[in-house]
Design an enzyme around this catalytic site. Structure first.
Site, PDB file in Angstrom:
ATOM      1  N   LYS A 172      42.259 -82.211  40.982  1.00  0.00           N
ATOM      2  CA  LYS A 172      41.246 -83.211  40.620  1.00  0.00           C
ATOM      3  C   LYS A 172      41.942 -84.239  39.741  1.00  0.00           C
ATOM      4  O   LYS A 172      42.911 -83.920  39.057  1.00  0.00           O
ATOM      5  CB  LYS A 172      40.099 -82.546  39.844  1.00  0.00           C
ATOM      6  CG  LYS A 172      38.822 -83.335  39.863  1.00  0.00           C
ATOM      7  CD  LYS A 172      38.018 -83.137  41.140  1.00  0.00           C
ATOM      8  CE  LYS A 172      36.881 -84.123  41.230  1.00  0.00           C
ATOM      9  NZ  LYS A 172      35.977 -83.837  42.369  1.00  0.00           N
ATOM     10  N   ASP A 177      35.232 -89.458  44.291  1.00  0.00           N
ATOM     11  CA  ASP A 177      34.267 -88.702  43.475  1.00  0.00           C
ATOM     12  C   ASP A 177      33.448 -89.785  42.767  1.00  0.00           C
ATOM     13  O   ASP A 177      33.389 -90.931  43.249  1.00  0.00           O
ATOM     14  CB  ASP A 177      35.000 -87.775  42.476  1.00  0.00           C
ATOM     15  CG  ASP A 177      34.062 -86.773  41.795  1.00  0.00           C
ATOM     16  OD1 ASP A 177      33.671 -85.790  42.441  1.00  0.00           O
ATOM     17  OD2 ASP A 177      33.686 -86.990  40.628  1.00  0.00           O
TER      18      ASP A 177
HETATM   19  P1  NDP Z   1      28.594 -91.610  42.992  1.00  0.00           P
HETATM   20  O1  NDP Z   1      29.416 -92.343  41.985  1.00  0.00           O
HETATM   21  O2  NDP Z   1      28.487 -92.118  44.372  1.00  0.00           O
HETATM   22  O3  NDP Z   1      27.105 -91.406  42.432  1.00  0.00           O
HETATM   23  C1  NDP Z   1      26.853 -90.794  41.212  1.00  0.00           C
HETATM   24  C2  NDP Z   1      25.364 -90.858  40.940  1.00  0.00           C
HETATM   25  O4  NDP Z   1      25.067 -90.097  39.781  1.00  0.00           O
HETATM   26  C3  NDP Z   1      24.859 -92.251  40.675  1.00  0.00           C
HETATM   27  O5  NDP Z   1      23.520 -92.337  41.063  1.00  0.00           O
HETATM   28  C4  NDP Z   1      24.982 -92.357  39.135  1.00  0.00           C
HETATM   29  O6  NDP Z   1      24.107 -93.324  38.558  1.00  0.00           O
HETATM   30  C5  NDP Z   1      24.557 -90.958  38.754  1.00  0.00           C
HETATM   31  N1  NDP Z   1      25.178 -90.553  37.483  1.00  0.00           N
HETATM   32  C6  NDP Z   1      26.507 -90.511  37.180  1.00  0.00           C
HETATM   33  N2  NDP Z   1      26.686 -90.095  35.910  1.00  0.00           N
HETATM   34  C7  NDP Z   1      25.450 -89.865  35.428  1.00  0.00           C
HETATM   35  C8  NDP Z   1      24.957 -89.412  34.188  1.00  0.00           C
HETATM   36  N3  NDP Z   1      25.797 -89.099  33.181  1.00  0.00           N
HETATM   37  N4  NDP Z   1      23.605 -89.305  34.035  1.00  0.00           N
HETATM   38  C9  NDP Z   1      22.752 -89.603  35.039  1.00  0.00           C
HETATM   39  N5  NDP Z   1      23.155 -90.038  36.239  1.00  0.00           N
HETATM   40  C10 NDP Z   1      24.487 -90.159  36.430  1.00  0.00           C
HETATM   41  O7  NDP Z   1      29.181 -90.113  42.978  1.00  0.00           O
HETATM   42  P2  NDP Z   1      29.036 -88.977  44.084  1.00  0.00           P
HETATM   43  O8  NDP Z   1      27.697 -89.063  44.705  1.00  0.00           O
HETATM   44  O9  NDP Z   1      30.245 -88.986  44.906  1.00  0.00           O
HETATM   45  O10 NDP Z   1      29.134 -87.670  43.172  1.00  0.00           O
HETATM   46  C11 NDP Z   1      27.988 -87.067  42.571  1.00  0.00           C
HETATM   47  C12 NDP Z   1      28.304 -85.640  42.197  1.00  0.00           C
HETATM   48  O11 NDP Z   1      28.685 -84.908  43.381  1.00  0.00           O
HETATM   49  C13 NDP Z   1      29.446 -85.428  41.210  1.00  0.00           C
HETATM   50  O12 NDP Z   1      29.193 -84.282  40.425  1.00  0.00           O
HETATM   51  C14 NDP Z   1      30.638 -85.152  42.121  1.00  0.00           C
HETATM   52  O13 NDP Z   1      31.668 -84.442  41.457  1.00  0.00           O
HETATM   53  C15 NDP Z   1      29.962 -84.301  43.175  1.00  0.00           C
HETATM   54  N6  NDP Z   1      30.657 -84.209  44.454  1.00  0.00           N
HETATM   55  C16 NDP Z   1      30.942 -85.315  45.190  1.00  0.00           C
HETATM   56  C17 NDP Z   1      31.545 -85.194  46.421  1.00  0.00           C
HETATM   57  C18 NDP Z   1      31.754 -86.360  47.308  1.00  0.00           C
HETATM   58  O14 NDP Z   1      32.116 -86.135  48.478  1.00  0.00           O
HETATM   59  N7  NDP Z   1      31.523 -87.576  46.879  1.00  0.00           N
HETATM   60  C19 NDP Z   1      32.001 -83.880  46.911  1.00  0.00           C
HETATM   61  C20 NDP Z   1      31.569 -82.768  46.107  1.00  0.00           C
HETATM   62  C21 NDP Z   1      30.958 -82.951  44.917  1.00  0.00           C
HETATM   63  P3  NDP Z   1      24.613 -94.850  38.336  1.00  0.00           P
HETATM   64  O15 NDP Z   1      24.657 -95.457  39.713  1.00  0.00           O
HETATM   65  O16 NDP Z   1      23.599 -95.457  37.463  1.00  0.00           O
HETATM   66  O17 NDP Z   1      25.976 -94.747  37.721  1.00  0.00           O
END
Ligand code: NDP
Length: 450
Positions: free
Chosen positions: A131, A171
């Site tokens: 990571k 991510d």
């Molecule tokens: P994105 O950056 O596409 O989206 C993240 C989302 O979470 C956004 O809506 C963001 O809001 C919100 N967010 C981020 N930080 C916070 C916080 N501290 N409090 C509240 N909301 C928050 O990321 P992903 O969708 O790719 O990833 C989301 C999760 O899934 C993570 O935990 C990641 O590690 C996990 N994951 C992702 C994978 C992937 O393929 N992308 C694979 C496996 C796991 P805002 O837009 O306002 O920032």
């Protein structure tokens, strides 16, 4: 250390880990969650104690930390910190995402890298774990600033990755745009076209279904857990948190499976749409969050539903919950409210979104709980399929890839059952931890002391 005896004591093990990794609270949390399931198993199988497998598995192979200097649009020099934690390559090259977010630190990346070890093992594909990322905030940066940052980041990272060594992906804060900038720079520096990153655009080696894979896989995993109980997603109300990559496609697949998605959230609050999202509404959210990078309050203004500022969606009554935003977004209080409101199942799209007390509350209430390392493994699984397609210089069709993804999620579910059967239920967390552990541990045993 006491592990040279015949019994591994969890308290002593955790004390040692905390001493060696001071202040890394997220990492301690992730290790403790695994240790709770794995240590009783290890104590029944002394070969793992003698070889100090858990001690070795909780120490990354290496950690690379580097300065990232870049120039903003006003000509100011900016400095960020970049990381790559190469956790474990016992069963394949290091594989795991890059996160760009101001909160990024070594603890968060070690927790994510450690979790990735088990997740990648569960996919059945030959992938080790890693990571990385940076404490860089892509929000409110211009396109050119993001490009310059990604190029500067990759200039150093390129020395440590490669298609057979370490293959990063996206991510939080790293989507298709950032992967494209980084892949372009990698290609320029190395003067070769190899699949050293996944999540690439389709025009240059990306895979169909990759962007949907984590969210789709999470919905499929829930469907498998419910099916095992003679139930189904169809007709159920669903809470989704987040509105990024994972949340968007979890919501889409839930709707396709007949669920009614009534919430989504971002870092500013959540929307509650009691009528349920539709393809049209979701399309609006995808454009808003992925391309315009706006806040969800705009959705509520356009579709006449309520926006709750600075709140999480867990107080809304629903059958199923899908935390897809970030770590520790469900605490004990949230869990109790979900349970009180009649929620029957949780599938974690984000990594470690439920804290320890929340997981305990779900367990006590007998709620079906799909932990992240199993429920969100679909993303890295299709990344693995992207690597295969790059290696054989082929691109598979959408239907074939979606079918493979579905089968992989079914297989992960089966592995959880194999190792997680309890008297009256399936303990998916224990099942995922043990199934993930055994494969990596046996590979490490086979290598001897390395
Ligand atoms: P994105 O950056 O596409 O989206 C993240 C989302 O979470 C956004 O809506 C963001 O809001 C919100 N967010 C981020 N930080 C916070 C916080 N501290 N409090 C509240 N909301 C928050 O990321 P992903 O969708 O790719 O990833 C989301 C999760 O899934 C993570 O935990 C990641 O590690 C996990 N994951 C992702 C994978 C992937 O393929 N992308 C694979 C496996 C796991 P805002 O837009 O306002 O920032």
């Amino acid at each position: 250390m006491m592990t040279r005896g015949t019994i591994l004591d969890q308290n002593e093990f955790m004390q040692g880990l905390i001493k060696r990794n001071p202040g890394e609270v997220e990492f301690h949390q992730a290790v403790e969650e695994v240790a709770t399931s794995v240590i009783p198993f290890i104590n029944e199988n002394p070969k793992y104690i003698e070889s100090q497998i858990l001690e070795r598995m909780t120490e990354p192979d290496r950690t690379i930390i580097f300065r990232v200097c870049w120039e903003d649009d006003e000509g100011n020099i900016r400095t960020n910190r970049g990381y790559r934690v190469q956790f474990n390559n016992a069963i394949g090259p290091y594989k795991g995402g890059l996160r760009f977010h101001p909160s990024v630190n070594l603890s968060i990346l070690k927790f994510l890298g450690f979790e990735q070890t088990f997740k990648n093992s569960l996919t059945t594909l030959p992938m080790g774990s890693g990571k990385g990322g940076a404490d860089f905030n892509p929000k409110e940066k211009s396109e050119r600033e993001i490009m310059r940052f990604c190029q500067a980041f990759m200039t150093e990272l390129s020395k440590h990755i490669g298609e057979h060594m370490d293959i990063p992906a996206g991510d939080i804060g790293v989507g298709s745009r950032e992967i494209s900038f980084m892949f372009g720079q990698y290609k320029r520096l190395k003067n070769e076209f190899t699949g050293a990153l996944t999540g690439k655009a389709l025009e240059f080696g990306g895979s169909l279904i990759r962007k949907e894979a984590t969210g789709y896989g999470c919905a499929y995993f829930m469907e498998e857990m419910l099916k095992h109980q003679g139930n189904t997603i169809a007709g159920k109300t669903c809470l989704v948190s987040g509105s990024g990559n994972v949340a968007q496609y979890a919501a889409q697949k839930l709707m396709q499976l007949g669920g009614k998605v009534i919430t989504m959230s971002d870092s500013t609050g959540f929307i509650h749409d009691p009528d349920g999202l539709t393809e049209e509404k979701l399309e609006y959210i995808i454009k808003l969050k992925t391309f315009r990078r706006g806040n969800l309050s705009e959705f509520s203004e356009n579709f006449n539903c309520k926006f709750y500022e600075d709140k999480k969606p867990w107080s809304i009554k629903a059958d199923l919950a899908f935390p897809c935003a970030t770590q520790n977004e469900i605490d004990k209080k949230d869990a109790k409210i979900l349970i009180k409101n009649g929620c029957i199942g949780i599938a974690e799209g984000a990594n470690m979104p439920s804290n320890k007390e929340a997981v305990e509350a779900f367990r006590e209430a007998g709620i079906v709980f799909g932990p992240s390392k199993a429920a969100n493994a679909g993303g890295v699984a299709v990344s693995g399929l992207e690597m295969t397609q790059n290696s054989i210089r082929m691109a598979w069709h959408r239907d074939e890839l979606e079918e493979r993804l579905k089968k992989i999620m079914q297989n992960i579910h089966q592995q959880c059952i194999n190792y997680g059967v309890e008297k009256d239920r399936i303990d998916y967390l224990k099942g995922a931890n043990l199934a993930g552990f055994v494969k990596v541990a046996n590979a490490m045993l086979a290598y001897g002391v390395v």
